[in-house]
Design an enzyme around this catalytic site. Structure first.
Site, PDB file in Angstrom:
ATOM      1  CB  SER A  62      -1.022  -0.036   1.101  1.00  0.00           C
ATOM      2  OG  SER A  62      -1.612  -1.085   1.260  1.00  0.00           O
ATOM      3  CE  LYS A  89       3.901  -2.305  -5.791  1.00  0.00           C
ATOM      4  NZ  LYS A  89       3.430  -3.755  -5.742  1.00  0.00           N
ATOM      5  CG  LEU A 119      -0.942   7.796  -7.075  1.00  0.00           C
ATOM      6  CD1 LEU A 119      -2.172   8.029  -7.997  1.00  0.00           C
ATOM      7  CD2 LEU A 119      -0.898   8.293  -5.622  1.00  0.00           C
ATOM      8  CG  ASP A 136      -2.799  -0.467  -8.527  1.00  0.00           C
ATOM      9  OD1 ASP A 136      -2.955   0.639  -8.219  1.00  0.00           O
ATOM     10  OD2 ASP A 136      -2.088  -1.269  -7.980  1.00  0.00           O
ATOM     11  CE  LYS A 153      20.892  -1.344   8.992  1.00  0.00           C
ATOM     12  NZ  LYS A 153      22.043  -0.979   8.437  1.00  0.00           N
ATOM     13  CB  CYS A 156     -24.607  -1.483 -11.630  1.00  0.00           C
ATOM     14  SG  CYS A 156     -24.609  -3.004 -12.668  1.00  0.00           S
ATOM     15  N   GLY A 169     -27.924   0.093  -8.191  1.00  0.00           N
ATOM     16  CA  GLY A 169     -28.413   1.532  -7.569  1.00  0.00           C
ATOM     17  C   GLY A 169     -29.835   2.026  -8.803  1.00  0.00           C
ATOM     18  CG  MET A 170     -30.803   1.893 -13.607  1.00  0.00           C
ATOM     19  SD  MET A 170     -31.003  -0.021 -14.498  1.00  0.00           S
ATOM     20  CE  MET A 170     -31.641   0.645 -15.970  1.00  0.00           C
ATOM     21  CG  HIS A 213     -20.176  -0.181 -13.383  1.00  0.00           C
ATOM     22  ND1 HIS A 213     -20.408   0.135 -12.061  1.00  0.00           N
ATOM     23  CD2 HIS A 213     -20.466  -1.213 -13.879  1.00  0.00           C
ATOM     24  CE1 HIS A 213     -20.922  -1.010 -11.414  1.00  0.00           C
ATOM     25  NE2 HIS A 213     -21.237  -1.939 -12.430  1.00  0.00           N
ATOM     26  CD  GLU A 216     -18.740   3.374 -11.602  1.00  0.00           C
ATOM     27  OE1 GLU A 216     -19.573   3.682 -12.147  1.00  0.00           O
ATOM     28  OE2 GLU A 216     -18.741   2.273 -10.944  1.00  0.00           O
TER      29      GLU A 216
HETATM   30  N1  GLN Z   1     -25.957  -7.360  -8.946  1.00  0.00           N
HETATM   31  C1  GLN Z   1     -26.593  -6.757  -9.801  1.00  0.00           C
HETATM   32  C2  GLN Z   1     -26.511  -7.666 -11.127  1.00  0.00           C
HETATM   33  O1  GLN Z   1     -25.614  -8.642 -11.208  1.00  0.00           O
HETATM   34  C3  GLN Z   1     -25.974  -5.425  -9.902  1.00  0.00           C
HETATM   35  C4  GLN Z   1     -24.469  -5.623 -10.328  1.00  0.00           C
HETATM   36  C5  GLN Z   1     -23.442  -4.183  -9.997  1.00  0.00           C
HETATM   37  O2  GLN Z   1     -24.098  -3.567  -9.365  1.00  0.00           O
HETATM   38  N2  GLN Z   1     -22.424  -4.381 -10.776  1.00  0.00           N
HETATM   39  O3  GLN Z   1     -27.120  -7.374 -12.011  1.00  0.00           O
END
Ligand code: GLN
Length: 547
Positions: free
Chosen positions: A14, A17, A19, A71, A188, A380, A382-383, A519, A521
């Protein structure tokens, strides 16, 4: 033929590396060179896809559908070079390839051994795409001396011998601990770590030393002398307030110059650091702050949502505000009113996840955001939770849920608004899956196109109606409920090009409520913030002005 920079670590893990490698990649680019970064991980999992985010942090997905180490996210965020399947490998993958070849009879008659069979497999991997770039940066996971790491260290040692002189260099990252009682910075552990490295035949050309403060000349000279590197190749890596200062900080310390000197590249092309100066300026000179709640399950380990945290920072940079993230455990309000936990935030983000734990809390968070008109971004899972909330509370499907949770529980309790994806189209072929298939590498993974509805909020945010984004999921919103949900006001504003898979939903009568099956992000960069995060933070900023 590429020049190779091998990055190893010692003393403790940690140290950053990944970065350091990413920042060096960015600096070489700033000098006009093309780069590619690679990660070689000694663990035995074939890929990190099946590891818990609690243990290993987030799984970073590439365009071509590889599940890789986080990474690779740093590499992409700093260099903008899209990582590929061939940029991440583990011992598990290497051994599995070797054993597959053995069974096939590729080595017929031979005894299979770590040297040369495993090391050759590693060397072949390192060399993929060798003619495409000026520099290949290969980071070895773990620290020198780890049992699992040995074949990798041996392979890079051999590799540097196989190549012409001057084609490969070694950069070693260590820690200089500060001993408070005696007021000394200790060299050292670094000496020992380099000794360990040299005992397996690798002599570092550059030492990058993490330390809390600056490294005095005396310690620098000592390190150079005892570790057999040049004094100007001892690079101090002091703790930084933000990771995005790393390229400028490493440049100021002379890292890129030391690398070019080690390769005897002279005269060294002058760097253009304007991009990083702008990034730094935006972070340090933010005007105002927005508070975002990330309502998730893996809240104890921030690395579990690494790319989301970074993408929010990028969204803040685009809007010149600081984004203050708070991690809220969804399980806290599985069975109670979420308001006391969620009031006071300017926006709510529900990230991806697996399994049922905490999902009732996430559904409540979606309801809170919808009814209180708080900006909401569902990614994902969350949707999927936002769709279940809409189905239960707005479309009269009281028992709406996800098949994922029924499968996990082994009994049927929910009307499956979110169902197990059995087939989909990838390029021009059909992919098929069954419930109960192997867990590793079998999700809908990687970049897929989506078509956005004209006039939708997402089309406005993206500034286009065709996008491609990275996916990692096994379950999917069932299109059969589309009409019912759209009547309730939830519009399906993004679909797969064949119109079969819902990719984006949004509440049209809400200031900013968007759920995405992919995703976003993973594609955000500090110098190129993702449009959804940019717009989400803008909405949060507007909200913060209202309260
Ligand atoms: N578990 C959900 C699925 O497999 C959502 C996956 C996720 O959020 N990456 O569809």
């Amino acid at each position: 033929m590429a020049r190779y920079i091998f990055i190893t670590g010692g003393v403790v893990s940690s140290l950053g590396k990944g970065l350091a490698s990413a920042a060096l990649g960015a600096l070489l680019q700033a000098r006009g060179f093309s780069v590619r970064l690679r990660k070689l991980d000694p663990y035995l999992n074939v890929d990190p896809g099946t590891m818990s985010p609690f243990e290993h942090g987030e799984v970073f997905v590439t365009d071509d559908g590889a599940e890789t180490d986080l990474d690779l996210g740093h590499y992409e965020r700093f260099t903008g070079v899209a990582a590929r399947k061939t940029d991440s490998v583990s011992s598990g993958r290497i051994y599995s390839n070797v054993l597959e070849k053995e069974r096939r009879g590729d080595y017929l008659g031979k005894t299979i051994q770590v040297i040369p069979h495993v090391t050759n497999e590693i060397k072949d991997f390192i060399e993929i795409g060798d003619d495409e770039v000026d520099f290949m940066l290969c980071e070895i996971g773990g620290t020198v001396g780890d049992i699992e790491g040995l074949p990798f260290f041996e392979a890079i040692r051999q590799f540097s011998q196989d190549k012409p002189r001057g084609q490969c260099i070694f950069m070693h990252l260590t820690l200089l601990p500060w001993i408070k009682a005696s007021g000394e910075l200790k060299t050292k552990p670094t000496q020992h770590s380099v000794k360990e490295l040299r005992s397996i035949g690798i002599a570092p050309d550059i030492l990058v030393c993490r330390s809390e403060g600056p490294i005095p000349v005396k310690e620098r000279e000592k390190l150079a002398l005892f570790c057999n590197v040049r004094p100007d190749s001892v690079i101090a890596a002091q703790d930084l307030g933000t990771i995005y200062d790393a390229p400028l900080a490493y440049h100021a310390e002379g890292l890129d110059q030391a690398v070019l000197d080690a390769f005897q590249i002279s005269p060294a092309p002058k760097p253009d650091l304007a991009k990083w100066e702008d990034v730094s300026d935006r972070i340090h000179n933010a005007e105002g702050e927005v508070k975002v709640a990330i309502v998730g399950k893996y809240t104890q380990l921030e690395d579990a949502y690494k790319s989301i945290a970074e993408a929010l920072t990028h969204g803040g940079m685009a809007n010149r505000v600081k984004v203050k993230v708070e991690w809220v455990d969804a399980e806290l309000f599985d069975n109670e009113d979420p308001a006391p936990h969620l009031e006071g935030f300017n926006a709510i983000l529900v990230p991806g996840g697996f399994g049922e734990r905490g999902t009732e809390g996430k559904i409540k968070a979606a309801e809170f955001a919808r009814t209180r008109k708080v900006p909401y971004l569902g990614i994902c899972l969350g949707m999927q939770m936002a769709v279940i909330e809409a189905a239960r509370n707005m479309a009269g499907l009281k028992t709406a849920g996800s098949e994922e949770f029924d499968h996990e529980a082994g009994k049927k309790r929910f009307e499956p608004v979110v169902y197990h994806l059995k087939e989909w189209v990838q390029g021009n072929h059909k992919v098929e899956r069954k419930v109960g298939d192997d867990k590793g590498g079998t999700m809908r993974l990687g970049a897929y196109d989506a078509t956005l509805a004209e006039g939708s909020r997402v089309a406005e945010a993206y500034g286009t109606t065709t996008i491609d984004e990275r996916h990692r999921h096994r379950y999917e919103v069932d299109i059969k409920y589309r009409e019912q949900l759209e009547k309730a006001g939830l519009s399906f504003s993004g679909m797969s090009p064949d119109g079969r898979l819902p990719e984006i939903v949004e509440w049209s009568d809400h200031p900013w409520f968007i759920g995405v099956q992919f995703h976003p992000e993973l594609k955000s960069k500090p110098f190129d913030p993702h449009p959804l995060f940019q717009d989400f933070v803008r909405a949060a900023k507007d909200m913060s002005r209202l309260v």
